[in-house]
Design a protein around this motif. Structure first.
Motif, PDB file in Angstrom:
ATOM      1  N   ALA A 183      41.762  31.821  41.465  1.00  0.00           N
ATOM      2  CA  ALA A 183      41.425  31.020  42.637  1.00  0.00           C
ATOM      3  C   ALA A 183      41.070  31.916  43.815  1.00  0.00           C
ATOM      4  O   ALA A 183      40.147  31.644  44.581  1.00  0.00           O
ATOM      5  N   TRP A 184      41.818  33.036  43.924  1.00  0.00           N
ATOM      6  CA  TRP A 184      41.511  33.933  45.018  1.00  0.00           C
ATOM      7  C   TRP A 184      40.176  34.631  44.763  1.00  0.00           C
ATOM      8  O   TRP A 184      39.302  34.692  45.624  1.00  0.00           O
ATOM      9  N   LYS A 185      40.009  35.113  43.528  1.00  0.00           N
ATOM     10  CA  LYS A 185      38.851  35.932  43.215  1.00  0.00           C
ATOM     11  C   LYS A 185      37.558  35.114  43.303  1.00  0.00           C
ATOM     12  O   LYS A 185      36.553  35.583  43.817  1.00  0.00           O
ATOM     13  N   VAL A 298      45.325  47.437  40.598  1.00  0.00           N
ATOM     14  CA  VAL A 298      44.616  47.081  41.825  1.00  0.00           C
ATOM     15  C   VAL A 298      43.111  47.255  41.623  1.00  0.00           C
ATOM     16  O   VAL A 298      42.308  46.387  42.003  1.00  0.00           O
ATOM     17  N   THR A 299      42.738  48.367  40.988  1.00  0.00           N
ATOM     18  CA  THR A 299      41.320  48.638  40.782  1.00  0.00           C
ATOM     19  C   THR A 299      40.670  47.530  39.943  1.00  0.00           C
ATOM     20  O   THR A 299      39.624  46.988  40.319  1.00  0.00           O
ATOM     21  N   ILE A 300      41.294  47.208  38.829  1.00  0.00           N
ATOM     22  CA  ILE A 300      40.688  46.214  37.941  1.00  0.00           C
ATOM     23  C   ILE A 300      40.651  44.840  38.621  1.00  0.00           C
ATOM     24  O   ILE A 300      39.658  44.124  38.578  1.00  0.00           O
ATOM     25  N   ARG A 301      41.733  44.505  39.298  1.00  0.00           N
ATOM     26  CA  ARG A 301      41.783  43.190  39.931  1.00  0.00           C
ATOM     27  C   ARG A 301      40.726  43.038  41.021  1.00  0.00           C
ATOM     28  O   ARG A 301      40.081  42.001  41.134  1.00  0.00           O
ATOM     29  N   LEU A 302      40.598  44.089  41.829  1.00  0.00           N
ATOM     30  CA  LEU A 302      39.738  43.947  43.003  1.00  0.00           C
ATOM     31  C   LEU A 302      38.278  44.231  42.703  1.00  0.00           C
ATOM     32  O   LEU A 302      37.395  43.619  43.280  1.00  0.00           O
ATOM     33  N   TRP A 303      38.058  45.177  41.824  1.00  0.00           N
ATOM     34  CA  TRP A 303      36.657  45.555  41.625  1.00  0.00           C
ATOM     35  C   TRP A 303      36.151  45.315  40.219  1.00  0.00           C
ATOM     36  O   TRP A 303      34.994  45.503  39.933  1.00  0.00           O
ATOM     37  N   GLY A 304      37.035  44.923  39.303  1.00  0.00           N
ATOM     38  CA  GLY A 304      36.599  44.668  37.939  1.00  0.00           C
ATOM     39  C   GLY A 304      36.041  43.262  37.815  1.00  0.00           C
ATOM     40  O   GLY A 304      36.084  42.468  38.749  1.00  0.00           O
ATOM     41  N   GLY A 305      35.543  42.944  36.620  1.00  0.00           N
ATOM     42  CA  GLY A 305      34.959  41.628  36.406  1.00  0.00           C
ATOM     43  C   GLY A 305      36.006  40.564  36.166  1.00  0.00           C
ATOM     44  O   GLY A 305      35.742  39.381  36.268  1.00  0.00           O
ATOM     45  N   MET A 306      37.252  40.981  35.861  1.00  0.00           N
ATOM     46  CA  MET A 306      38.272  39.999  35.512  1.00  0.00           C
ATOM     47  C   MET A 306      39.236  39.807  36.663  1.00  0.00           C
ATOM     48  O   MET A 306      39.462  40.720  37.449  1.00  0.00           O
ATOM     49  N   PRO A 307      39.839  38.642  36.732  1.00  0.00           N
ATOM     50  CA  PRO A 307      40.818  38.432  37.778  1.00  0.00           C
ATOM     51  C   PRO A 307      42.111  39.211  37.520  1.00  0.00           C
ATOM     52  O   PRO A 307      42.801  39.594  38.456  1.00  0.00           O
ATOM     53  N   GLU A 308      42.439  39.454  36.255  1.00  0.00           N
ATOM     54  CA  GLU A 308      43.726  40.092  35.977  1.00  0.00           C
ATOM     55  C   GLU A 308      43.512  41.455  35.321  1.00  0.00           C
ATOM     56  O   GLU A 308      42.623  41.619  34.484  1.00  0.00           O
ATOM     57  N   GLY A 309      44.339  42.433  35.715  1.00  0.00           N
ATOM     58  CA  GLY A 309      44.136  43.761  35.176  1.00  0.00           C
ATOM     59  C   GLY A 309      45.391  44.443  34.687  1.00  0.00           C
ATOM     60  O   GLY A 309      45.350  45.563  34.192  1.00  0.00           O
ATOM     61  N   VAL A 310      46.531  43.753  34.843  1.00  0.00           N
ATOM     62  CA  VAL A 310      47.801  44.387  34.517  1.00  0.00           C
ATOM     63  C   VAL A 310      47.852  44.838  33.064  1.00  0.00           C
ATOM     64  O   VAL A 310      48.263  45.954  32.740  1.00  0.00           O
ATOM     65  N   MET A 311      47.376  43.964  32.180  1.00  0.00           N
ATOM     66  CA  MET A 311      47.471  44.257  30.760  1.00  0.00           C
ATOM     67  C   MET A 311      46.736  45.544  30.411  1.00  0.00           C
ATOM     68  O   MET A 311      47.278  46.429  29.762  1.00  0.00           O
ATOM     69  N   TYR A 312      45.488  45.646  30.884  1.00  0.00           N
ATOM     70  CA  TYR A 312      44.729  46.852  30.545  1.00  0.00           C
ATOM     71  C   TYR A 312      45.315  48.073  31.238  1.00  0.00           C
ATOM     72  O   TYR A 312      45.325  49.172  30.690  1.00  0.00           O
TER      73      TYR A 312
END
Ligand code: SF4
Ligand code: SF4
Lengths: 340, 446
Positions: A183-185, A298-312
């Motif tokens: 929702a944020w992204k 933070v990098t994946i969440r903010l600048w990646g294509g996906m909303p979530e990045g913790v797993m990777y």
């Protein structure tokens, strides 16, 4: 006078142990996850109960079958697969078709654990391996979220749950909802921190209630069955980075509390990044490892294509954990001032 | 006296202390056994050379065997009796070793005649060293290293600190505790000899906080002539604080260099019971005939601290104190480092600080199930040497002993067992390391 005439046990010292054992540790991890799992069922209803049971059952079954086929004694009794099954289930969106859930369970245990040699040899957290493969294979299913606290959640389950294997599930829009991160992204909607803390938002079965996850983590940390430095290092890194970014541009970046509390960060940091097998062993090592997870998230969440990045982020950090251990070896007693 | 000092070493573990059963029991004399088996090597170094013949009658305290060179100590008759045989006998290591079979005379008065004492005032350092060697004194804390060898300060080195080791960190054992309570005069006399010999400026008596009565007693009894130099230092309870290196670090903050001796940081460590023996034997010119041994453990009925003749077989000791029916394991010393014995014909020796017996209830029929290493890092956080036992354990399984020694400091491991104690996978880490160290030593020798 009674003569001591006995066959004596020949064992090597030490003859006493601290009482710690693998199955005990794993059992306590399961207990620590129970509140989170129960809350998931409470929030998402029968759907979550089905998903969790399917995840757990498939992992247990996979472990049993793999031991049988490789003619090894069953390792079910060490409880490690119960941890994997439960964690894997908690990362899934409730309402995921059961056949997908079970397929992922087999992948988690087979690919994530046994392929590498079983307990102790898995370089990655098996639950996350299962989830990562599922995410790649079923991007839609894995990102279709059901709204929490739906009114009929204890009387009915969404039809998607029982889709036939290899048929595409059908979702009714009325039931689905966006996660706070998405929702944020995609819509620039910031969920209230209090909702995130308590778990009144949607997401995967086990990631929504920060407070219960932290409670479980505190329990394990108090029993020294989890290295608290790992989540702390992750939290501090994420908080500092997001705080700085938000300060620089409040429009573009979310606040630190939102980043910390949304998505799978809590569950991942407390229960998955702390997988003993896949994390470094030294204090400095785990701090570096945690910081790395924080930066990657933070990098994946903010600048990646996906909303979530913790797993990777965690999987990548798992991959470098052995290298971290090699780089930051503690100074052996009596060698400071000399070259080791 | 420094009560509740925070000074200690890094890492280590907290095994159950299990000392309550015997800590309050005064030392009592143990009966003489019908026969004694006295190994010629009860110390690290060369075995002593017998100076008696088979069939010869000896009186208590008489020299049985003399040291063979500097790395060796004398052996005295623990009792008046007759030398029955000189030959091979079973030992704690499992090997047969040369020894003397002595049959004590039942009716003898068992008086020990005085020899030529070492006069504290007039003796030189070398005379004191010779006296200690002649008295057959070795480290009574368990290491059995010839005491006079470590007191010989090498050319160019200076001893700043003499450390009297009253830590006794092994669970179950209370020998040193009782000696401190009951033989303070001997201890202080020993310290006088040691201070004179080492020329140390400072002397610590290191005691763990679980023996406050011993610390208080020594503080109260501290004679006027020693008050300036001697300090009773109370340390927090932690295993393995009684290890020489750990105790030096706890008290002085210095780390003994890897592969080096304590003297390289200006320290000499002597066990408190050894100190008491020096103080007791040197003035009267006698040799060690007996020692205080804690006989304890859940399988022992009459637990206690006993003064037992060197060479008394374990079977006799256990028969006298009585054991539970389900006795399963007997080991020399405490449970952390004590080796289990395969036979009860093995005698107690100078280095035996305890005899501990477990029943089947402690540890069951089989050793606990071994799991693969789960990299929990408990062992890493336990190792006082800052090794990585997990890594070493994996290498040991693959037989990569040379790599262990060259890249992972295997030879710095002093086999304290802390890593095995905490391992939730029940991997016999320290046993792997013992095997690996022996293999490396062998490879080096050939
Ligand atoms: S590796 Fe050696 S020194 Fe370190 S804890 Fe284990 S036994 Fe003790
Ligand atoms: S304590 Fe045992 S299981 Fe844990 S890291 Fe060390 S060797 Fe591995």
């Amino acid at each position: 006078m009674v003569s001591v005439a006995k066959t004596l046990q020949l064992r090597t010292s030490p003859h006493v142990t601290s009482g710690a054992s693998v199955d005990l540790i794993m059992r306590h991890v399961v207990w620590a996850l129970v509140p989170t799992a129960l809350f998931g069922v409470y929030a998402f209803g029968l759907t979550a109960a089905v998903t969790l049971s399917a995840a757990l059952a498939s992992c247990l079954l996979a472990e049993w079958l793999l031991c049988k086929w490789s003619e090894q004694p069953s390792t079910l009794s060490d409880w490690s697969v119960a941890v994997t099954g439960l964690l894997y289930g908690l990362t899934l969106p409730p309402g995921l078709p059961v056949w997908m859930t079970m397929l992922g369970g087999f992948i988690a245990v087979g690919l994530g654990k046994h392929l590498f040699g079983g307990l102790g040899y898995n370089p990655f957290n098996p639950a996350l391996v299962g989830r990562a493969v599922m995410q790649a294979a079923f991007p839609v299913g894995m990102t279709t979220w059901h709204a929490a606290f739906g009114s009929g959640r204890f009387s009915s389950v969404p039809s998607s749950l029982f889709t036939f294997p290899f048929a595409a599930p059908e979702y009714t829009d009325a039931l689905t909802s966006a996660t706070p991160l998405a929702a944020w992204k995609f819509e620039h909607n910031l969920a209230a921190a209090s909702d995130l803390v308590m778990g009144f938002t949607t997401g995967s079965t086990g990631e929504t209630s920060a407070v219960l996850i932290l409670l479980g983590g505190a329990y394990l940390a108090a029993r020294k069955m989890m290295n608290w430095r790992i989540p702390l290092s992750i939290f501090v890194t994420v908080a500092v980075l997001t705080f700085a970014l938000h300060l620089a541009s409040p429009e573009a970046y979310p606040t630190a509390p939102f980043m910390l509390l949304s998505g799978g960060l809590m569950l991942g940091a407390v229960f998955m990044a702390t997988d003993m097998v896949a994390s470094p062993m030294t204090t400095l090592g785990v701090v570096i490892y945690g910081a790395l997870i924080g930066v990657l998230t933070v990098t994946i969440r903010l600048w990646g294509g996906m909303p979530e990045g913790v797993m990777y982020a965690i999987l990548l950090a798992n991959a470098v954990a052995p290298h971290i251990d090699r780089l930051v070896r503690p100074t052996v007693y009596g060698t400071s001032g000399r070259k080791a | 006296m420094r009560l509740f000092s925070k000074k200690t070493f890094a890492h280590g573990v907290h095994p159950p202390e299990a000392k309550e059963a015997t800590a309050g029991l005064a030392i009592r004399r143990f009966p003489f056994p019908p026969s004694l088996t006295i190994p010629l090597s009860q110390h690290i170094g060369k075995p002593a050379v017998p100076v008696v013949r088979e069939g010869e009658e000896v009186i208590r305290g008489q020299l049985l065997a003399e040291p063979d060179g500097f790395m060796s100590v004398a052996m005295h008759a623990p009792a008046s009796g007759i030398v029955r045989r000189i030959g091979l006998m079973p030992s704690a290591s499992g090997k047969m070793v040369p020894g003397i079979y002595l049959e004590p005379f039942p009716g003898s008065s068992q008086e020990v005649p005085d020899g030529a004492g070492v006069d504290l005032e007039s003796a030189t350092a070398d005379e004191i060293i010779a006296g200690i060697q002649a008295a057959g004194i070795v480290g009574l804390g368990g290491a059995a290293f010839p005491t006079h060898v470590k007191l010989k300060i090498p050319e160019g080195k200076r001893c700043e600190t003499l450390i009297i080791n009253g830590v006794e960190c092994e669970p179950f054992l209370t020998t040193d505790h009782r000696v401190m309570l009951e033989q303070s005069d001997d201890i202080f006399m020993g310290i006088r000899y040691l201070m004179k010999l080492t020329q140390a400026a400072k002397c610590f008596i290191g005691i763990e906080a679980n023996k406050p009565d011993a610390a208080q007693h020594l503080q109260d009894k501290l004679p006027a002539d020693l008050q300036a130099e001697v300090e009773v230092a109370v340390l927090p309870v932690k295993y393995p604080q009684g290890a020489e290196k750990m105790l030096i670090t706890a008290l002085t903050g210095h780390e003994v260099p890897s592969g080096g001796l304590p003297i390289e940081v200006g320290a000499v460590v002597v066990n408190v019971a050894t100190t008491a023996e020096i103080g007791r034997l040197l003035p009267v010119g006698q040799g060690i005939q007996e020692r205080v041994i804690t006989v304890t453990g859940p399988a022992v009925k009459k637990k206690g601290n006993y003064r037992i003749l060197i060479g008394t077989p374990l079977r006799f000791i256990l028969d006298e104190v009585g054991v539970e029916d389900d006795i399963a394991r007997v080991f020399m010393g405490g449970p952390m480092m004590g080796p289990a014995v395969s036979s009860l014909d093995i005698p107690v020796v100078k280095g035996t600080s305890g005899v501990t017996a477990f029943t089947l209830r402690e540890g069951g029929d089989t050793p606990p199930k071994e799991y693969p290493c789960i990299r929990c890092a408990y062992c890493v956080d336990a190792c006082p040497i800052f090794l990585n036992p997990s890594q070493l354990g994996l290498l040991a399984k693959n037989g990569e002993f040379a790599t262990m020694a060259e890249e992972h400091h295997l030879m710095d491991c002093f086999e304290c067992g802390s890593c095995s104690f905490v391992c939730p996978s029940h991997i016999p880490l320290v046993q792997h390391f013992r095997v690996a160290k022996a293999a490396v030593r062998k490879a080096k020798a050939s």
